[in-house]
Design a protein around this motif. Structure first.
Motif, PDB file in Angstrom:
ATOM      1  N   VAL A 256       9.792  45.941  45.205  1.00 22.20           N
ATOM      2  CA  VAL A 256       9.130  46.463  46.625  1.00 22.20           C
ATOM      3  C   VAL A 256       8.975  45.300  47.468  1.00 22.20           C
ATOM      4  CG1 VAL A 256       7.124  47.348  47.635  1.00 22.20           C
ATOM      5  CG2 VAL A 256       7.918  48.541  45.404  1.00 22.20           C
ATOM      6  N   SER A 257       8.588  44.164  47.138  1.00 20.97           N
ATOM      7  CA  SER A 257       8.651  42.874  47.962  1.00 20.97           C
ATOM      8  C   SER A 257       9.916  42.321  48.693  1.00 20.97           C
ATOM      9  CB  SER A 257       8.147  41.852  47.226  1.00 20.97           C
ATOM     10  OG  SER A 257       8.019  40.600  47.898  1.00 20.97           O
ATOM     11  N   TRP A 258      10.894  42.731  47.902  1.00 23.13           N
ATOM     12  CA  TRP A 258      12.316  42.362  48.454  1.00 23.13           C
ATOM     13  C   TRP A 258      12.702  43.706  49.429  1.00 23.13           C
ATOM     14  CZ3 TRP A 258      14.903  41.618  42.904  1.00 23.13           C
ATOM     15  CH2 TRP A 258      14.505  40.393  42.461  1.00 23.13           C
ATOM     16  N   ALA A 259      12.268  44.733  49.344  1.00 24.14           N
ATOM     17  CA  ALA A 259      12.523  45.781  50.176  1.00 24.14           C
ATOM     18  C   ALA A 259      11.896  45.463  51.593  1.00 24.14           C
ATOM     19  CB  ALA A 259      12.172  46.984  49.700  1.00 24.14           C
ATOM     20  N   PHE A 260      10.400  44.961  51.532  1.00 22.41           N
ATOM     21  CA  PHE A 260       9.982  44.423  52.602  1.00 22.41           C
ATOM     22  C   PHE A 260      10.811  43.206  53.488  1.00 22.41           C
ATOM     23  CE2 PHE A 260       6.174  46.937  51.171  1.00 22.41           C
ATOM     24  CZ  PHE A 260       5.933  47.306  52.591  1.00 22.41           C
ATOM     25  N   SER A 261      11.008  42.187  52.550  1.00 18.92           N
ATOM     26  CA  SER A 261      11.722  40.976  53.058  1.00 18.92           C
ATOM     27  C   SER A 261      12.991  41.281  53.662  1.00 18.92           C
ATOM     28  CB  SER A 261      11.795  39.864  52.146  1.00 18.92           C
ATOM     29  OG  SER A 261      12.722  40.518  51.123  1.00 18.92           O
TER      30      SER A 261
ATOM     31  N   GLY B  77      14.021  44.096  55.012  1.00 19.86           N
ATOM     32  CA  GLY B  77      13.804  44.897  56.224  1.00 19.86           C
ATOM     33  C   GLY B  77      14.260  46.472  55.929  1.00 19.86           C
ATOM     34  N   LYS B  78      14.319  46.765  54.589  1.00 15.96           N
ATOM     35  CA  LYS B  78      14.203  48.127  54.241  1.00 15.96           C
ATOM     36  C   LYS B  78      12.915  49.032  54.559  1.00 15.96           C
ATOM     37  CE  LYS B  78      17.912  47.252  50.629  1.00 15.96           C
ATOM     38  NZ  LYS B  78      17.902  47.199  49.183  1.00 15.96           N
ATOM     39  N   PHE B  79      11.901  48.251  54.014  1.00 16.46           N
ATOM     40  CA  PHE B  79      10.427  48.643  54.521  1.00 16.46           C
ATOM     41  C   PHE B  79      10.072  47.860  55.545  1.00 16.46           C
ATOM     42  CE2 PHE B  79       9.696  49.692  49.835  1.00 16.46           C
ATOM     43  CZ  PHE B  79      10.552  50.699  49.696  1.00 16.46           C
ATOM     44  N   LYS B  80       9.097  48.589  56.288  1.00 16.72           N
ATOM     45  CA  LYS B  80       8.627  47.864  57.814  1.00 16.72           C
ATOM     46  C   LYS B  80       7.223  47.245  57.520  1.00 16.72           C
ATOM     47  CE  LYS B  80      11.245  51.004  61.059  1.00 16.72           C
ATOM     48  NZ  LYS B  80      10.897  51.754  62.092  1.00 16.72           N
ATOM     49  N   GLU B  81       7.036  46.191  58.230  1.00 15.84           N
ATOM     50  CA  GLU B  81       5.701  45.348  58.149  1.00 15.84           C
ATOM     51  C   GLU B  81       4.683  46.608  58.524  1.00 15.84           C
ATOM     52  OE1 GLU B  81       3.061  41.519  59.652  1.00 15.84           O
ATOM     53  OE2 GLU B  81       5.317  41.773  60.007  1.00 15.84           O
ATOM     54  N   GLY B  82       3.687  46.749  57.590  1.00 14.99           N
ATOM     55  CA  GLY B  82       2.737  47.962  57.843  1.00 14.99           C
ATOM     56  C   GLY B  82       2.836  49.007  57.066  1.00 14.99           C
ATOM     57  N   ASP B  83       3.783  49.332  56.436  1.00 14.71           N
ATOM     58  CA  ASP B  83       4.200  50.309  55.466  1.00 14.71           C
ATOM     59  C   ASP B  83       3.200  50.416  54.552  1.00 14.71           C
ATOM     60  OD1 ASP B  83       6.081  51.538  57.047  1.00 14.71           O
ATOM     61  OD2 ASP B  83       7.631  50.956  56.006  1.00 14.71           O
ATOM     62  N   GLY B  84       2.957  51.305  53.814  1.00 14.68           N
ATOM     63  CA  GLY B  84       1.796  51.228  52.957  1.00 14.68           C
ATOM     64  C   GLY B  84       2.090  51.574  51.400  1.00 14.68           C
ATOM     65  N   ALA B  85       1.187  50.949  50.551  1.00  8.89           N
ATOM     66  CA  ALA B  85       1.324  51.136  49.038  1.00  8.89           C
ATOM     67  C   ALA B  85      -0.165  51.922  48.568  1.00  8.89           C
ATOM     68  CB  ALA B  85       1.478  50.058  48.203  1.00  8.89           C
TER      69      ALA B  85
ATOM     70  N   TYR C 143       2.895  40.605  45.350  1.00 10.00           N
ATOM     71  CA  TYR C 143       4.171  40.929  45.936  1.00 10.00           C
ATOM     72  C   TYR C 143       4.120  42.041  47.240  1.00 10.00           C
ATOM     73  CZ  TYR C 143       5.773  39.267  41.497  1.00 10.00           C
ATOM     74  OH  TYR C 143       6.399  38.581  40.252  1.00 10.00           O
ATOM     75  N   VAL C 144       3.137  42.808  47.462  1.00  6.39           N
ATOM     76  CA  VAL C 144       3.305  43.745  48.343  1.00  6.39           C
ATOM     77  C   VAL C 144       2.564  43.321  49.613  1.00  6.39           C
ATOM     78  CG1 VAL C 144       2.769  46.145  49.162  1.00  6.39           C
ATOM     79  CG2 VAL C 144       3.370  45.467  46.732  1.00  6.39           C
ATOM     80  N   THR C 145       1.189  42.977  49.390  1.00  5.20           N
ATOM     81  CA  THR C 145       0.555  42.249  50.592  1.00  5.20           C
ATOM     82  C   THR C 145       1.112  41.240  51.113  1.00  5.20           C
ATOM     83  OG1 THR C 145      -1.531  43.522  49.456  1.00  5.20           O
ATOM     84  CG2 THR C 145      -1.826  41.678  51.257  1.00  5.20           C
ATOM     85  N   ARG C 146       1.556  40.242  50.379  1.00  5.71           N
ATOM     86  CA  ARG C 146       2.116  38.801  51.160  1.00  5.71           C
ATOM     87  C   ARG C 146       3.330  39.318  51.621  1.00  5.71           C
ATOM     88  NH1 ARG C 146       2.281  33.662  47.158  1.00  5.71           N
ATOM     89  NH2 ARG C 146       3.272  33.279  48.974  1.00  5.71           N
ATOM     90  N   ALA C 147       4.049  40.467  51.360  1.00  2.00           N
ATOM     91  CA  ALA C 147       5.196  40.797  52.081  1.00  2.00           C
ATOM     92  C   ALA C 147       5.219  41.689  53.355  1.00  2.00           C
ATOM     93  CB  ALA C 147       6.094  41.648  50.906  1.00  2.00           C
ATOM     94  N   GLY C 148       3.756  41.932  53.547  1.00  2.00           N
ATOM     95  CA  GLY C 148       3.552  42.655  54.801  1.00  2.00           C
ATOM     96  C   GLY C 148       3.208  44.232  54.701  1.00  2.00           C
TER      97      GLY C 148
ATOM     98  N   ASN D  97      -0.746  56.490  62.308  1.00  2.00           N
ATOM     99  CA  ASN D  97      -0.126  55.676  63.231  1.00  2.00           C
ATOM    100  C   ASN D  97       1.483  55.468  62.891  1.00  2.00           C
ATOM    101  OD1 ASN D  97      -2.541  55.076  64.429  1.00  2.00           O
ATOM    102  ND2 ASN D  97      -3.118  53.328  62.915  1.00  2.00           N
ATOM    103  N   GLY D  98       1.917  56.638  62.217  1.00  2.00           N
ATOM    104  CA  GLY D  98       3.503  56.534  62.044  1.00  2.00           C
ATOM    105  C   GLY D  98       3.878  55.514  61.032  1.00  2.00           C
ATOM    106  N   ARG D  99       2.849  55.225  60.112  1.00  2.00           N
ATOM    107  CA  ARG D  99       3.327  54.415  58.801  1.00  2.00           C
ATOM    108  C   ARG D  99       3.877  55.197  57.649  1.00  2.00           C
ATOM    109  NH1 ARG D  99      -2.265  51.109  59.005  1.00  2.00           N
ATOM    110  NH2 ARG D  99      -2.590  52.868  57.943  1.00  2.00           N
ATOM    111  N   LYS D 100       4.544  54.699  57.040  1.00  2.00           N
ATOM    112  CA  LYS D 100       5.077  55.208  55.629  1.00  2.00           C
ATOM    113  C   LYS D 100       4.551  54.751  54.520  1.00  2.00           C
ATOM    114  CE  LYS D 100       9.616  56.779  57.726  1.00  2.00           C
ATOM    115  NZ  LYS D 100      10.987  56.881  57.563  1.00  2.00           N
ATOM    116  N   VAL D 101       4.356  55.520  53.653  1.00  2.00           N
ATOM    117  CA  VAL D 101       3.854  55.299  52.243  1.00  2.00           C
ATOM    118  C   VAL D 101       5.087  54.988  51.402  1.00  2.00           C
ATOM    119  CG1 VAL D 101       2.463  55.607  50.279  1.00  2.00           C
ATOM    120  CG2 VAL D 101       1.634  56.471  52.446  1.00  2.00           C
ATOM    121  N   ARG D 102       5.411  53.689  51.260  1.00  2.00           N
ATOM    122  CA  ARG D 102       6.684  53.487  50.360  1.00  2.00           C
ATOM    123  C   ARG D 102       6.388  53.381  49.006  1.00  2.00           C
ATOM    124  NH1 ARG D 102      10.544  53.933  53.793  1.00  2.00           N
ATOM    125  NH2 ARG D 102      10.308  52.764  55.817  1.00  2.00           N
TER     126      ARG D 102
END
Length: 490
Positions: free
Chosen positions: A167-172, A174-182, A199-204, A236-241
């Protein structure tokens, strides 16, 4: 001791000896191919196809219901299997570290000696085949489609790191956007919460905790709170990843309706669902296809009698997630998670190799693992209700929402007012009453008075005796009689 008992014990020892002695043909499992030690040399340690079971059709799939032993284990044999336990301690805390029977300890040591006698032979001719056999047993136990979906790792914490690293790699990347949720449960295991932070919070990523009630009265309470958390995550348009869902929460201990929550995740468009079932195998029914999650992990040393530590991680083949790697990178990197996990450098792999022998042990009980689970559940509920009645309190959830562990309210007069108090009381019970049991602090909410703030989590496993729970009852009654409070403990 009777002559009959001595003879029975002698036969049991002989059976164990023949089962593990290297000079004899051993049966890894009744439904697996019989192996002779002399044949190990024909199997290459680097045969990737063999490791995944794709070129050995007779061994690729095990039947869903392994054949049970015709000779059921006796009470005296159960006592022998756990005779290494400290007999002075009322050990009603199987949930923390599990338990390993003597025959499995012997099998464990046998594997260790095989490595120590001739490490090169063990590495090239025995290790990978042994791990494959364990994976095949696990595949059958959890009803996975293929052995490729099963990887063996140290523990559920390692499995969580594998999923969350992806999941962290997906954020880094660009597959997941900063602010997307877990989304994760408020009562998620502490180590997994730390992993999500790392892994998740530090990645955005933005983490939403499901605020579960406790005590809990019904499944619907959990479902309702989970839906609310998903709604918060999508604002606010976020996605839960990612959704991280416990199958059985640790403290407080409650069985979570995972199938219902996974279904909700699919309906709400959550990308990935990870079930953390550290207590799963041997404690609740596990059918990974029915549950429907992308990832499912369970320890095998807690409720499945393996030595510590060993766990599995199921990764659904139909999932669109394929960038999964063991966090310890070694020579097998890039050959698939199951292969990577089977060799992460020189270490003791013996706990991962005894799974077939553990299944044989389990099948000596009436009803096999299903029978053990049912008896553990029935007894722990009975003992939990007995304690609650004796102390004038209550259990923490309906019986159908507990497995082999149950939360029991402690008398309010003990003055449990912090997490620190629970640790001090637990130590006091261990040191002064020879009772091992974890305590949970439930903070009072605004306006609540005379509330039960302390709960004991009691477990039941095959080695436990009813007298141990009555010993716990009497110890708490003694503390109440003596006007003891946690404030008296330094």
């Amino acid at each position: 001791m009777s002559l009959t008992h001595n003879f029975s014990h002698f036969l049991f020892k002989i059976e164990t000896f023949f089962h593990h002695h290297h000079q004899f043909t051993i049966f890894i499992h009744p439904h697996l191919q019989t192996l002779k030690r002399s044949n190990f040399s024909s199997i290459s340690g680097h045969n990737k196809t063999n490791m995944n079971g794709t070129d050995t059709k007779p061994n690729t799939h095990l039947p869903k219901k392994p054949k049970l032993s015709q000779t059921l284990i006796s009470d005296s044999e159960i006592q022998f299997e756990f005779s290494h336990h400290d007999s002075n301690i009322a050990r009603i805390n199987n949930g923390s570290f599990g338990s390993c029977p003597q025959s499995i300890i012997s099998a464990h040591q046998s594997w260790q000696l095989k490595f120590l006698r001739q490490p090169d032979h063990f590495y090239f001719n025995g290790l990978q085949k042994g791990i494959l056999e364990s994976r095949l047993v696990i595949k059958s136990l959890v009803n996975a489609d293929h052995v490729d979906e099963i990887s063996i790792v140290d523990n559920a914490t390692t499995a969580a790191a594998i999923v969350l690293q992806s999941v962290s790699w997906a954020f880094s990347q660009g597959k997941f956007k900063e602010g997307d949720g877990a989304v994760m449960l408020h009562y998620a295991y502490g180590a997994v919460k730390k992993s999500v932070e790392a892994y998740v919070t530090r990645a955005g990523g933005y983490v939403i905790e499901v605020q579960l009630p406790f005590p809990v009265a019904s499944v619907s309470e959990i479902v309702d709170e989970f839906r609310k958390a998903l709604e918060r995550g999508k604002r606010n348009g976020r996605k839960v990843r990612l959704a991280v869902i416990d199958h059985i929460t640790s403290m407080p201990s409650v069985v979570i309706p995972v199938k219902e929550l996974v279904k909700i995740c699919r309906e709400e468009g959550v990308d990935q669902v990870f079930i953390d079932a550290a207590h799963g195998i041997g404690c609740v029914d596990v059918d990974v296809k029915e549950i429907g999650a992308d990832f499912y992990t369970s320890n095998l040393h807690k409720w499945f009698f393996c030595p510590p530590s060993v766990a599995f991680l199921y990764c659904r083949k139909s999932s669109n997630v394929n960038d999964l790697h063991h966090p310890v990178v070694s020579h097998e990197y890039g050959n698939g998670l199951a292969i990577e996990s089977a060799w992460i450098g020189t270490r003791d792999y013996s706990a991962q190799l005894v799974v077939p022998q553990v299944l044989d042990f389990v099948n000596r009980f009436e009803g096999g693992i299903q029978g053990i689970k049912k008896r553990n559940h029935d007894v722990v509920v009975e003992m939990g209700e007995m304690l609650a009645k004796a102390w004038g309190t209550h259990i923490g959830c309906p019986p159908e929402m507990c497995a082999s562990m149950i939360m029991v309210g402690l008398p309010a007069c003990l003055g449990i007012s912090s997490d620190s108090d629970t640790l001090k009381l637990r130590t006091h019970l261990r040191d002064n009453f020879s009772i091992e049991v974890p305590i949970y602090y439930r903070a009072p909410k605004n306006g609540e008075v005379n509330l039960v703030t302390g709960y004991a989590r009691i477990s039941h496993q095959v080695y436990n005796k009813l007298s141990e729970y009555y010993k716990f009852r009497d110890a708490i009654n003694q503390l109440v009689h003596d006007k003891f409070t946690c404030a008296l403990l330094k």
